[in-house]
Design a protein around this motif. Structure first.
Motif, PDB file in Angstrom:
ATOM      1  N   ALA A   1       0.833  -1.200   0.000  1.00 50.19           N
ATOM      2  CA  ALA A   1       0.000   0.000   0.000  1.00 50.19           C
ATOM      3  C   ALA A   1       0.870   1.254   0.000  1.00 50.19           C
ATOM      4  CB  ALA A   1      -0.919  -0.013   1.210  1.00 50.19           C
ATOM      5  N   GLU A   2       1.971   1.217   0.728  1.00 53.69           N
ATOM      6  CA  GLU A   2       2.856   2.379   0.791  1.00 53.69           C
ATOM      7  C   GLU A   2       3.513   2.646  -0.565  1.00 53.69           C
ATOM      8  OE1 GLU A   2       6.843   3.893   3.154  1.00 53.69           O
ATOM      9  OE2 GLU A   2       5.694   2.213   3.943  1.00 53.69           O
TER      10      GLU A   2
ATOM     11  N   LYS B   1       0.959   4.183  -2.856  1.00 54.66           N
ATOM     12  CA  LYS B   1       0.730   5.585  -2.521  1.00 54.66           C
ATOM     13  C   LYS B   1       1.864   6.453  -3.057  1.00 54.66           C
ATOM     14  CE  LYS B   1       0.090   8.706   1.359  1.00 54.66           C
ATOM     15  NZ  LYS B   1       0.130   8.882   2.798  1.00 54.66           N
ATOM     16  N   ILE B   2       3.091   5.992  -2.921  1.00 49.27           N
ATOM     17  CA  ILE B   2       4.242   6.751  -3.417  1.00 49.27           C
ATOM     18  C   ILE B   2       4.171   6.911  -4.927  1.00 49.27           C
ATOM     19  CG2 ILE B   2       6.744   6.667  -3.719  1.00 49.27           C
ATOM     20  CD1 ILE B   2       6.876   5.370  -0.917  1.00 49.27           C
ATOM     21  N   LEU B   3       3.831   5.823  -5.625  1.00 48.53           N
ATOM     22  CA  LEU B   3       3.724   5.894  -7.084  1.00 48.53           C
ATOM     23  C   LEU B   3       2.616   6.848  -7.514  1.00 48.53           C
ATOM     24  CD1 LEU B   3       4.309   2.180  -8.117  1.00 48.53           C
ATOM     25  CD2 LEU B   3       5.815   4.126  -8.508  1.00 48.53           C
ATOM     26  N   GLN B   4       1.490   6.855  -6.782  1.00 47.57           N
ATOM     27  CA  GLN B   4       0.405   7.774  -7.106  1.00 47.57           C
ATOM     28  C   GLN B   4       0.830   9.226  -6.898  1.00 47.57           C
ATOM     29  OE1 GLN B   4      -2.717   6.286  -4.604  1.00 47.57           O
ATOM     30  NE2 GLN B   4      -3.500   4.891  -6.177  1.00 47.57           N
ATOM     31  N   GLU B   5       1.587   9.484  -5.812  1.00 45.25           N
ATOM     32  CA  GLU B   5       2.061  10.840  -5.553  1.00 45.25           C
ATOM     33  C   GLU B   5       3.038  11.291  -6.639  1.00 45.25           C
ATOM     34  OE1 GLU B   5       3.695  10.670  -1.617  1.00 45.25           O
ATOM     35  OE2 GLU B   5       1.723  10.676  -0.667  1.00 45.25           O
TER      36      GLU B   5
END
Length: 79
Positions: free
Chosen positions: A40-41, A44-48
């Motif tokens: 999940a982390e 989230k990093i890839l989405q940011e």
């Protein structure tokens, strides 16, 4: 032994071997990466990162528009 052959032996062969090893690692690594589930982390990093790149693209488009508009304007002479 000629200079070109000596340079090939000293520089060329290690470079070719390193490239072969790197290509092999990339091929093996890409299949391992595709089968691995992202945490999940990491997601989230890839989405940011993706959102940041989209904002950067918009800023670049705006800057390109400004530059193009300035190029189209006739130069003003200062009095």
């Amino acid at each position: 032994m000629s200079t070109a052959l000596l340079i090939f032996v000293i520089v060329g062969i290690p470079v070719l071997c390193g490239a072969a090893i790197a290509i092999t690692a990339i091929i093996k690594g890409s299949s391992a990466l595709s089968s691995k589930n992202l945490s999940a982390e990491e997601t989230k990093i890839l989405q940011e990162i993706h959102q940041g790149l989209e904002r950067m693209e918009k800023r670049i488009d705006a800057l390109e528009t400004i530059v193009i508009d300035k190029e189209k304007q006739p130069e003003r002479t200062q009095l």
